[in-house]
Design an enzyme around this catalytic site. Structure first.
Site, PDB file in Angstrom:
ATOM      1  N   GLY A  21       0.813  -1.211   0.000  1.00  0.00           N
ATOM      2  CA  GLY A  21       0.000   0.000   0.000  1.00  0.00           C
ATOM      3  C   GLY A  21       0.843   1.255   0.000  1.00  0.00           C
ATOM      4  O   GLY A  21       0.509   2.247   0.659  1.00  0.00           O
ATOM      5  N   ALA A  22       1.928   1.248  -0.784  1.00  0.00           N
ATOM      6  CA  ALA A  22       2.910   2.331  -0.711  1.00  0.00           C
ATOM      7  C   ALA A  22       2.617   3.497  -1.635  1.00  0.00           C
ATOM      8  O   ALA A  22       3.407   4.436  -1.700  1.00  0.00           O
ATOM      9  CB  ALA A  22       4.306   1.781  -1.030  1.00  0.00           C
ATOM     10  N   ASN A  23       1.487   3.465  -2.331  1.00  0.00           N
ATOM     11  CA  ASN A  23       1.217   4.530  -3.305  1.00  0.00           C
ATOM     12  C   ASN A  23       0.565   5.766  -2.691  1.00  0.00           C
ATOM     13  O   ASN A  23       0.468   6.805  -3.347  1.00  0.00           O
ATOM     14  CB  ASN A  23       0.345   3.999  -4.447  1.00  0.00           C
ATOM     15  CG  ASN A  23      -0.984   3.478  -3.965  1.00  0.00           C
ATOM     16  OD1 ASN A  23      -1.025   2.463  -3.277  1.00  0.00           O
ATOM     17  ND2 ASN A  23      -2.070   4.159  -4.305  1.00  0.00           N
ATOM     18  N   GLY A  25      -0.835   7.823   1.370  1.00  0.00           N
ATOM     19  CA  GLY A  25      -1.006   7.815   2.814  1.00  0.00           C
ATOM     20  C   GLY A  25       0.217   7.393   3.593  1.00  0.00           C
ATOM     21  O   GLY A  25       1.358   7.768   3.301  1.00  0.00           O
ATOM     22  N   GLY A  27       1.685   4.546   3.802  1.00  0.00           N
ATOM     23  CA  GLY A  27       2.636   3.747   3.041  1.00  0.00           C
ATOM     24  C   GLY A  27       3.567   4.597   2.206  1.00  0.00           C
ATOM     25  O   GLY A  27       4.768   4.308   2.094  1.00  0.00           O
ATOM     26  N   SER A 146      -4.408  -0.641  14.772  1.00  0.00           N
ATOM     27  CA  SER A 146      -5.279   0.530  14.897  1.00  0.00           C
ATOM     28  C   SER A 146      -5.794   0.587  16.327  1.00  0.00           C
ATOM     29  O   SER A 146      -5.935  -0.446  16.992  1.00  0.00           O
ATOM     30  CB  SER A 146      -6.456   0.413  13.922  1.00  0.00           C
ATOM     31  OG  SER A 146      -7.485   1.332  14.250  1.00  0.00           O
ATOM     32  N   TYR A 171     -14.249  -3.621  10.453  1.00  0.00           N
ATOM     33  CA  TYR A 171     -12.913  -3.040  10.332  1.00  0.00           C
ATOM     34  C   TYR A 171     -12.137  -3.239  11.634  1.00  0.00           C
ATOM     35  O   TYR A 171     -10.966  -3.641  11.624  1.00  0.00           O
ATOM     36  CB  TYR A 171     -13.010  -1.554  10.006  1.00  0.00           C
ATOM     37  CG  TYR A 171     -11.666  -0.856  10.028  1.00  0.00           C
ATOM     38  CD1 TYR A 171     -10.761  -1.033   8.984  1.00  0.00           C
ATOM     39  CD2 TYR A 171     -11.296  -0.039  11.097  1.00  0.00           C
ATOM     40  CE1 TYR A 171      -9.518  -0.405   9.012  1.00  0.00           C
ATOM     41  CE2 TYR A 171     -10.056   0.587  11.128  1.00  0.00           C
ATOM     42  CZ  TYR A 171      -9.176   0.398  10.079  1.00  0.00           C
ATOM     43  OH  TYR A 171      -7.943   1.018  10.114  1.00  0.00           O
TER      44      TYR A 171
END
Length: 301
Positions: A21-23, A25, A27, A146, A171
């Site tokens: 998820g590095a694209n 936020g 990440g 979280s 979640y």
């Protein structure tokens, strides 16, 4: 660790880091700082076009690879190619996640979407890369928890939330499962005498693109909620500090959990965070580990 900043990240030259998820936020910030300090960073992303744009923003020594954590075939393909190309992997940051407040949805493999993406996909990925991590000198796995895990409870008779589905609790359950997984991973690594350490972090209440996406199905009301969130959240650069600390600080030990030090762990400087009782329960760890191995078909440790 109170007062920890990115100035304390040691030289990362010669290290291979994988960030899911590095694209965007958290990440993106994590990948940027790792690359800025010299690491070769693999941006593991579902959307490679977005990943290429992120790579331009990150700069440094980076590569983009496709990974859809909601598809076990994608996880297996990604891990097989990555393991072949990088026999030694120093750092795996299990950062990617989804939060959706609409109707119940499932992954390609039939898992409830939050649990399947946030925890089961990362469970499988970690297991498939474990040999490459074990070949490194000081390897780490960082899992993103979280504060919602503290109020969640796993129902092992209904892990996929097929009864009385509610998105927000789903979640929270997925983040509790992620936290239990990371703690149990540390127990098993230590029992096996592995050089790998498993650490955890949470960002408190942080301004990322997940919040507006979560509320987009509610139209104008959702937009108003998202705007309100801007008033109470901290910048993503600050929210990423706990996981960067967990990933890079030389003094970190396996099983440590980092988050903001402010009231209710929502915002503030980095400190060691508190696990919920269920997250720290070895019996829950054993039970979830067995279930995850059966569901994903990936068994290890």
């Amino acid at each position: 660790m109170t007062g920890w900043t990115t100035d304390r990240i040691p030289d990362q030259h010669g290290r291979i880091a994988v960030v899911t998820g590095a694209n965007s936020g958290l990440g993106l910030v994590t990948a940027t700082e790792l690359a800025r300090h010299g690491a070769h960073v693999v941006l593991a992303v579902r959307n490679t076009a977005a990943g290429q744009e992120a790579a331009r923003r990150v700069g440094g020594d980076v590569e983009v690879r496709e990974l859809d954590l909601a598809r076990l075939d994608s996880v297996r393909a990604f891990a097989a190619k990555l393991a072949a190309d990088h026999p030694v992997i120093d750092l795996l940051v299990n950062n990617a996640g989804v939060v959706l407040l609409g109707p119940r949805r499932t992954t390609a493999d039939g898992f409830e979407l939050h649990l399947g993406t946030n925890m089961l996909g990362h469970f499988a990925l970690t297991g498939l890369l474990l040999g490459n991590l074990a070949a490194a000198a000081q390897p780490r796995v960082v899992s993103l928890s979280s504060i919602t895990h503290k109020n969640a409870h796993l129902d092992f008779d209904d892990l996929m939330f097929e009864r009385d589905y509610r998105a927000a609790p789903a979640y929270g359950r997925s983040k509790l499962a992620t936290t239990i997984f990371a703690v149990e991973l540390d127990r098993r690594l230590r029992a096996a005498g592995s050089p790998i350490i498993s650490t955890l972090a949470h960002p408190g209440i942080t301004r990322t693109n997940l919040t507006p996406r979560a509320w987009e199905h509610r139209g104008r009301f959702g937009q108003a909620i998202a705007r309100l969130g801007l008033l109470v959240t901290q910048p993503v650069e600050r929210g990423a500090l706990p996981q960067l600390c967990a990933a890079t600080d030389p003094g970190v030990r396996g099983g440590q959990f980092f988050g903001p030090s402010g009231r209710w762990e929502m915002r503030g400087p980095v400190t060691e965070a508190r696990l919920s009782r269920e997250a720290a329960d070895p019996a829950a760890g054993r039970r979830l580990w067995a279930a995850a191995g059966e569901l994903t078909g990936v068994s290890y440790l």
